[in-house]
Design a protein around this motif. Structure first.
Motif, PDB file in Angstrom:
ATOM      1  N   TYR A 153       1.039  -1.191   0.168  1.00  0.00           N
ATOM      2  CA  TYR A 153      -0.017   0.021  -0.077  1.00  0.00           C
ATOM      3  C   TYR A 153       0.981   1.333  -0.015  1.00  0.00           C
ATOM      4  CZ  TYR A 153       0.901   0.854   4.982  1.00  0.00           C
ATOM      5  OH  TYR A 153       1.590   0.993   6.202  1.00  0.00           O
ATOM      6  N   ARG A 174      -0.065   4.741   1.289  1.00  0.00           N
ATOM      7  CA  ARG A 174      -0.694   5.602   2.391  1.00  0.00           C
ATOM      8  C   ARG A 174      -2.100   5.605   2.841  1.00  0.00           C
ATOM      9  NH1 ARG A 174       0.801  11.305  -0.804  1.00  0.00           N
ATOM     10  NH2 ARG A 174      -0.501  11.200  -2.551  1.00  0.00           N
ATOM     11  N   GLY A 175      -2.484   6.299   3.676  1.00  0.00           N
ATOM     12  CA  GLY A 175      -3.886   6.300   4.128  1.00  0.00           C
ATOM     13  C   GLY A 175      -4.808   6.974   2.912  1.00  0.00           C
ATOM     14  N   MET A 204      -6.342   1.881   4.116  1.00  0.00           N
ATOM     15  CA  MET A 204      -4.795   2.381   3.550  1.00  0.00           C
ATOM     16  C   MET A 204      -5.331   2.371   1.960  1.00  0.00           C
ATOM     17  SD  MET A 204      -2.565   2.800   5.311  1.00  0.00           S
ATOM     18  CE  MET A 204      -3.634   3.489   6.830  1.00  0.00           C
ATOM     19  N   ASN A 258      -7.749  -3.736   1.871  1.00  0.00           N
ATOM     20  CA  ASN A 258      -8.255  -3.271   3.090  1.00  0.00           C
ATOM     21  C   ASN A 258      -9.282  -4.580   3.747  1.00  0.00           C
ATOM     22  OD1 ASN A 258      -7.518  -0.467   4.410  1.00  0.00           O
ATOM     23  ND2 ASN A 258      -7.935  -0.270   2.282  1.00  0.00           N
ATOM     24  N   GLN A 316       4.084  -1.189   3.385  1.00  0.00           N
ATOM     25  CA  GLN A 316       4.202   0.253   2.760  1.00  0.00           C
ATOM     26  C   GLN A 316       5.350   0.533   1.647  1.00  0.00           C
ATOM     27  OE1 GLN A 316       4.201   3.755   5.643  1.00  0.00           O
ATOM     28  NE2 GLN A 316       3.283   4.900   4.010  1.00  0.00           N
TER      29      GLN A 316
END
Length: 210
Positions: free
Chosen positions: A99, A101-102, A139, A179, A189
């Motif tokens: 992933y 980031r948010g 994410m 998710n 990440q």
């Protein structure tokens, strides 16, 4: 055998040519390639399986439709590919669940341009759904790299989301899957690999580029 499924728009599509070449060089030894959509005439249909797709004018509806076609066709694990993904080195095994980031951070930092409004709305719908099912800080999995998914798991997630997110309100499905998948792998990440301009030597050491 590793199955790679591309989602392809209509048109000449030289990016697809180079993506397939990069897969042939750096992919696993034993691969099967499928295309959902509209491959160009030069695609060898004796070597590449072609499945019908792209029934809509809306690209987000086409993306979700093509994903459902792919996941029904391959109920096991497969790598989902876009035509502009270039594989620059051997694929890691096991393949990470990457992933960036948010989701909310991405929307706030990268979608201020009014031209981003349609995509931002799709992100907003996806974020709202994920929060409604208990994901407090979803994410963002929309990286320009292959993603390994399970067709049966993907269809389960879409079926559960369909009362809120159907074909008329399609989600950002990589983020949905990243998710909500029951995979035991821990998300990792990393930075995205999308490049509009490459500086000299920038490809050195890159595992993927788009």
């Amino acid at each position: 055998m590793a199955h790679f499924i591309y989602y392809v728009r209509s048109g000449p599509n030289e990016e697809l040519r180079y993506s397939l070449r990069s897969l042939a060089v750096n992919g696993p030894d034993n691969i099967h390639v499928s295309i959902v959509g509209d491959p160009p005439d030069w695609v060898n249909r004796r070597e590449v399986e072609v499945l019908p797709g792209n029934p809509y004018d809306d690209p987000y509806k086409n993306s979700l439709h093509n994903l459902i076609v792919a996941s029904n066709h391959e109920p096991g694990d497969y790598f989902t590919m876009n035509d502009d993904y270039m594989i620059m080195g051997k694929l890691p095994d096991p393949f990470p669940r990457w992933y960036w980031r948010g989701v909310r951070e991405h929307m706030n930092s990268s979608m201020s341009d009014p031209r981003s409004a349609p995509r931002k709305e799709v992100f907003r719908r996806t974020l709202s759904y994920l929060e409604s099912v208990g994901i407090d800080d979803p994410m963002h999995f929309e990286l320009h790299i292959p993603m390994k998914i399970n067709g049966t798991e993907m269809l389960r997630i879409l079926d559960e989301a369909s009362p809120s997110l159907g074909i008329d309100a399609p989600p950002i499905w990589r983020t949905l899957y990243g998710n909500l998948s029951s995979s035991s792998s821990v998300p990792v990440q990393r930075e995205d690999v999308k490049r509009h301009i490459l500086s000299p030597g920038e490809l050195d050491g890159m595992d993927f580029v788009s």
